[in-house]
Motif scaffolding. Structure first.
Motif, short mmCIF file in Angstrom:
data_model
loop_
_atom_site.label_atom_id
_atom_site.label_comp_id
_atom_site.label_asym_id
_atom_site.label_seq_id
_atom_site.Cartn_x
_atom_site.Cartn_y
_atom_site.Cartn_z
N MET A 51 -96.06 -20.81 -40.73
CA MET A 51 -95.02 -19.98 -41.35
C MET A 51 -93.80 -20.80 -41.75
N ALA A 52 -94.03 -22.07 -42.01
CA ALA A 52 -93.00 -22.94 -42.58
C ALA A 52 -91.75 -23.06 -41.71
N VAL A 53 -91.93 -23.10 -40.41
CA VAL A 53 -90.76 -23.27 -39.56
C VAL A 53 -90.90 -24.41 -38.53
N CYS A 54 -92.13 -24.83 -38.24
CA CYS A 54 -92.29 -25.90 -37.25
C CYS A 54 -92.24 -27.28 -37.89
N GLY A 55 -92.49 -27.34 -39.18
CA GLY A 55 -92.32 -28.61 -39.90
C GLY A 55 -93.43 -29.63 -39.69
N SER A 56 -94.57 -29.22 -39.14
CA SER A 56 -95.63 -30.18 -38.80
C SER A 56 -96.46 -30.64 -39.99
N CYS A 57 -96.70 -29.73 -40.96
CA CYS A 57 -97.81 -29.95 -41.89
C CYS A 57 -97.37 -30.48 -43.26
N GLY A 58 -96.32 -31.30 -43.27
CA GLY A 58 -95.93 -31.92 -44.53
C GLY A 58 -96.99 -32.89 -45.02
N MET A 59 -97.35 -32.81 -46.29
CA MET A 59 -98.31 -33.77 -46.88
C MET A 59 -98.13 -33.78 -48.39
N MET A 60 -98.72 -34.77 -49.05
CA MET A 60 -98.64 -34.83 -50.50
C MET A 60 -99.77 -33.97 -51.05
N ILE A 61 -99.41 -33.02 -51.90
CA ILE A 61 -100.43 -32.19 -52.52
C ILE A 61 -100.31 -32.36 -54.03
N ASN A 62 -101.34 -32.89 -54.60
CA ASN A 62 -101.30 -33.32 -56.01
C ASN A 62 -100.06 -34.15 -56.30
N GLY A 63 -99.76 -35.05 -55.37
CA GLY A 63 -98.67 -36.00 -55.59
C GLY A 63 -97.29 -35.52 -55.23
N GLU A 64 -97.17 -34.24 -54.83
CA GLU A 64 -95.85 -33.72 -54.46
C GLU A 64 -95.78 -33.46 -52.97
N PRO A 65 -94.64 -33.80 -52.33
CA PRO A 65 -94.51 -33.46 -50.91
C PRO A 65 -94.38 -31.95 -50.72
N LYS A 66 -95.25 -31.40 -49.87
CA LYS A 66 -95.28 -29.95 -49.65
C LYS A 66 -95.61 -29.67 -48.20
N LEU A 67 -95.26 -28.48 -47.73
CA LEU A 67 -95.83 -27.99 -46.47
C LEU A 67 -97.18 -27.38 -46.82
N ALA A 68 -98.23 -27.82 -46.15
CA ALA A 68 -99.56 -27.30 -46.47
C ALA A 68 -99.66 -25.81 -46.20
N CYS A 69 -98.82 -25.30 -45.29
CA CYS A 69 -98.88 -23.87 -44.96
C CYS A 69 -98.14 -23.03 -45.99
N LYS A 70 -97.48 -23.70 -46.95
CA LYS A 70 -96.79 -22.91 -47.97
C LYS A 70 -97.20 -23.32 -49.38
N ALA A 71 -98.31 -24.07 -49.44
CA ALA A 71 -98.83 -24.48 -50.75
C ALA A 71 -100.00 -23.56 -51.08
N PHE A 72 -99.75 -22.56 -51.91
CA PHE A 72 -100.77 -21.54 -52.17
C PHE A 72 -101.82 -22.04 -53.14
N LEU A 73 -103.07 -21.80 -52.79
CA LEU A 73 -104.17 -22.26 -53.65
C LEU A 73 -104.06 -21.67 -55.05
N ARG A 74 -103.50 -20.45 -55.12
CA ARG A 74 -103.43 -19.78 -56.42
C ARG A 74 -102.57 -20.57 -57.42
N ASN A 75 -101.74 -21.49 -56.90
CA ASN A 75 -100.89 -22.28 -57.80
C ASN A 75 -101.56 -23.57 -58.27
N TYR A 76 -102.81 -23.77 -57.89
CA TYR A 76 -103.47 -25.03 -58.25
C TYR A 76 -104.76 -24.74 -59.00
N GLU A 77 -105.01 -25.58 -60.00
CA GLU A 77 -106.29 -25.51 -60.70
C GLU A 77 -107.03 -26.81 -60.46
N GLY A 78 -108.33 -26.76 -60.58
CA GLY A 78 -109.14 -27.98 -60.46
C GLY A 78 -109.10 -28.56 -59.07
N VAL A 79 -109.39 -29.85 -59.00
CA VAL A 79 -109.46 -30.53 -57.71
C VAL A 79 -108.05 -30.65 -57.12
N ILE A 80 -107.91 -30.33 -55.85
CA ILE A 80 -106.61 -30.48 -55.19
C ILE A 80 -106.64 -31.74 -54.35
#
Lengths: 586, 247
Positions: free
Chosen positions: B59-88
């Motif tokens: 729920m984007a409060v513990c700060g554990s799951c930061g990673m690069m997603i398609n080259g951008e730093p994101k929290l994996a728990c707040k990176a919605f699949l619906r915003n991505y097309e193709g290979v992630i």
């Protein structure tokens, strides 16, 4: 094996562990403190607590009010001397947090603001918007950096307590980064490892809440107390289980069934109060056990809204308005909008009850001491008990502060009273045995069980049989099943046999903790043939003070089911009575 | 519930068995509402138990799951699949050493955080028995947004200066120093200045503002750093140009 010498070893660096560490540091800067956690302190689940912390501060309130709300809310299973201590110490601890910089929300005149919470007759919940736990955790973590005597061991997973000569004298832990085992030789140990909500599939609890601290004490022979009392929070997001704080209702949100009826009035929490004018200790501000149970009954009657994630009720906050929601409940709006696509400003939010908190835990007394010399515990992993059969919202953040500090003071006092030096050779031998046990699990081949599959079976069993309402048949089935799973657990073979940050091993060990805790829950629930607070039996619907005004104590056995014993509740001034949450009596 | 087959390409690296990092592709049957973290959890549970990453609260409060997603730093728990097309494509946070797979070594941040003294150094001592310090909602508002940092490290990953100058204290630690400097109860600005006003402190920031763009909690570290620069400049002028070096 590398051995680390310390005076006080603390397992867990969430709110309770950090508060304990600071208390030791303030008491005696010469005492060496090892603060050991499987995650970095700021990842601890304290950060997810939203609503606030209860403590009497306003002139219209009294310690007696807080005591009575807590004891009645706990259906008289609380130890009243412990509740007295909690309510007396609470204001001091909350002011202490303020002095350390906690950004509590304020009144226009600069004094600390309070908000209403369920089951409380006065407004006494201190809050920092709806990120109260987050701010408490970060305030404590950042304050802890002032103390050179606190040495942190971040991302170390504790596998065993070391008990020798009838005293707890340390522990063994795996350093995640290297996969190497370390022995900590300590003169006192404090467990502050949090709850175990991950035994259930649908929970507000983060992935790390796997009951490791409880299991450590349990396997070392300390009883787990009142484990049958599992709190369902009434308002979780239906898909992810994410918590929507009780403050949603404290601020005036209402609960509706599919016909738009505020159904709580049909379950002893009426009469209906005006929308947007929440009245304390009734309707939507009833206690969590009663509200979750009312949901269950409405669901049976077919009055809930079917959704793709199961039956839901509606949490309607629209009348609060955008400004109030943004100021007082910003996280709630963010969470519902992003994870569910529902904006509480414009639409009611579908919610359903979700596993949230363990009232039970490691048997401790009012000094945060367990019956095992040298071992202390505090926070959700412990059971003092101030929560009894049902915790009131906003008492747990207070508990981690009051009893976290108490554990630190008691441990420091114990160390300074001059515990005899340990037998180094005997301790090292026990550490080596613990290492061998882990190594055997690590190297096992030919096993036919997987962590993921066993975990799923455990969760399904718990949800089906140990939920809001329980029956003797269901609980018996759960006991048998969990015994079987514990047996099959020995057959787990890891896929990952490398050393560095091995989460396959970590999850296997966490599953072991959860299975032990789950068995204690099921066995204690089966043995308690009454309904009280969060433990509701369909086959024993009444509270039975004659037989069960007692704490259950589950004792571990390596191969057999736990043995359940009982101890009388401490009653000082409040005799068991009727829990009245109707608006009429007030 | 509608499902979608998502191709996730994850950077893998195990220092014991790999000489260098490589990508591994997983086909994951995902529900439409899932976030990238759900997809990783699904991989871990059903395809590959060896995949390593940190996560907890979802729920984007513990700060554990930061990673690069398609080259951008994101929290994996707040990176919605619906915003991505193709290979992630999922990689560990940039600018940090890889411990294993998506797990990075964050010792550098942890030690820098301690150096800026991110705790209240009271302007005036007050016993607990005297109650709370008074602080009006307006005074609270001055620093509140800077308290919201979850230490997720996305800002360090986005910061070009941190990538070039590892000694730079960086956005999150400086924001937290500013959080206390801006608190009406605090009197520790001078003590923090040693780190904050140093070259590796705020002056290394070239005000690209990438930190504020990626911050999942809208802390706006860039504004915190600029405010500290201004405050330090004023201090410097007072000390050097005012008669008598008055403070």
């Amino acid at each position: 094996m590398e051995t680390i010498q310390t005076d006080v070893a603390i397992i867990g660096a969430g709110g309770a562990g950090l508060r304990a560490a600071i208390a030791v540091g303030e008491t005696d800067p010469k005492l060496r403190i090892a603060l050991i956690s499987k995650v970095y302190p700021m990842r601890s689940h304290t950060c997810a607590a939203e609503g606030g912390a209860a403590g009497v501060i306003k002139p219209d309130d009294s310690l007696e009010n807080h005591f009575n709300d807590t004891v009645g809310g706990g259906d008289w299973l609380c130890d009243q001397d412990a509740v007295d201590y909690l309510v007396q110490e609470a204001p001091r601890e909350l002011i202490q947090l303020e002095h350390w910089g906690c950004p509590w929300s304020r009144e226009p005149n600069g004094s600390v603001a309070v908000r209403p919470f369920g089951g409380m007759i006065k407004q006494r919940t201190w809050f920092a918007a709806d990120k109260s736990g987050f701010h408490i955790l970060h305030t404590l973590f950042q304050t802890s950096l002032k103390f050179p005597s606190i040495q942190r061991f971040d991302e170390y997973y504790v596998t065993d307590l070391i008990v020798d000569d009838g005293r707890c004298q340390g522990l063994t832990a795996i350093e995640m980064r290297s996969g190497q085992m370390r022995q900590f030789q300590a003169r006192a140990v404090i467990i502050a490892g949090g709850g175990a909500g991950r035994m259930f599939p649908f929970t507000t609890n983060g992935a790390i809440k796997t009951g490791d601290g409880m299991a450590l004490a349990y396997r070392a022979g300390v009883a787990l107390k009142d484990m049958e009392f599992v709190q369902y929070h009434p308002t979780g997001l239906p898909n992810t289980g994410t918590l929507l704080t009780e403050a949603c209702r404290g601020e005036g949100g209402i609960l509706l069934n599919k016909n738009g009826r505020r159904f709580l009035q049909d379950y002893g929490m009426g009469p209906e109060t005006p929308v947007g004018k929440p009245q304390l200790k009734t309707m939507e501000l009833g206690p969590r056990d009663r509200v979750s149970q009312a949901f269950w009954h409405e669901q049976k009657k077919g009055n809930m809204l079917p959704t793709q994630w199961g039956d839901c009720m509606l949490l309607d906050m629209r009348h609060l308005g955008e400004k109030a929601i943004n100021e007082r409940l910003p996280l709630v709006r963010d969470v519902t909008t992003s994870y569910l696509g529902v904006d509480p400003v414009t639409d009611p939010v579908p919610v359903r009850p979700v596993v949230h908190y363990m009232m039970g835990g490691i048997d401790t007394n009012i000094r945060a001491a367990t019956p095992l010399a040298g071992l202390f515990a505090a926070g959700e992993c412990a059971c003092v008990s101030i929560n009894g059969a049902n915790r009131l919202g906003s008492n747990s953040l207070t508990e981690i502060l009051v009893f976290g500090r108490r554990a630190g003071l008691s441990a420091a006092e114990y160390v300074r009273s001059g515990a005899r030096p340990g037998n180094d050779a005997a301790l090292a031998a026990k550490a080596t045995a613990a290492q061998a046990r882990i190594r055997a699990r690590f190297e096992k081949t030919g096993g036919k069980e997987s962590v993921a599959a066993l975990r799923k079976e455990m969760m399904t069993t718990m949800e089906r049989n140990a939920g809001i309402y329980r029956s003797g048949d269901g609980l018996s089935e759960a006991c048998v099943k969990l015994g079987e799973l514990r047996h099959r657990y020995a057959e787990v073979e890891l896929t990952d046999k490398t050393n560095v940050y091995n989460t396959d091993l970590l999850q296997a060990l966490e599953l072991g903790s959860m299975l032990d805790c789950a068995e204690a829950v099921a066995a204690s629930a089966l043995a308690r043939k009454e309904s009280r607070g969060a433990h509701q039996r369909l086959d024993f619907v009444e509270r039975d003070d004659k037989s069960f005004l007692r704490h259950s104590l589950a004792y571990y056995h390596p191969t057999d089911p736990p043995r359940v014993e009982y101890r009388d509740v401490v009653i000082t001034k409040s005799q068991p009575g009727v829990r009245d949450y109707s608006g009429d009596h007030q | 519930m509608s499902e979608r087959l998502v191709e996730v390409e994850v950077l893998r690296y195990n220092p014991e068995t790999d000489s260098e990092p490589h990508f591994q592709r997983y086909s994951v049957s995902c529900e439409e509402e899932w976030v990238v973290l759900d997809a990783l959890n699904h991989v871990k549970e059903t395809i590959d138990p060896t995949l390593s990453y940190r996560w907890s609260c979802h729920m984007a409060v513990c700060g554990s799951c930061g990673m690069m997603i398609n080259g951008e730093p994101k929290l994996a728990c707040k990176a919605f699949l619906r915003n991505y097309e193709g290979v992630i494509r999922v990689e560990p946070l940039a600018h940090f050493p890889i411990e294993r797979d998506l797990v990075t070594v964050i010792d550098d941040f942890v030690s820098k955080l301690a150096r800026v003294k991110p705790y209240l150094i009271p302007k005036e001592d007050k016993p607990l028995s005297a109650g709370e310090y008074r602080q009006t909602p307006a005074q609270l508002k001055k620093y509140k947004q800077y308290t919201l940092c979850i230490n997720c490290m996305l800002c360090y990953s986005a910061c070009p200066e941190y990538g070039l100058i590892p000694k730079y204290i960086g956005p999150a630690a400086l924001s937290l120093a500013h959080r206390y400097n801006a608190d009406s109860r605090d009197g520790g600005r001078e003590e923090r200045a040693q780190e904050v006003a140093a070259t590796e402190g705020v002056w290394d920031c070239s005000f690209v503002g990438a930190c504020s763009e990626v911050c999942p909690e809208h802390v706006d570290p860039a504004s915190a750093i600029q405010q500290e620069k201004i405050a330090n400049m004023v201090d410097w002028y007072k000390e050097h140009l005012m008669p008598g070096g008055a403070k």
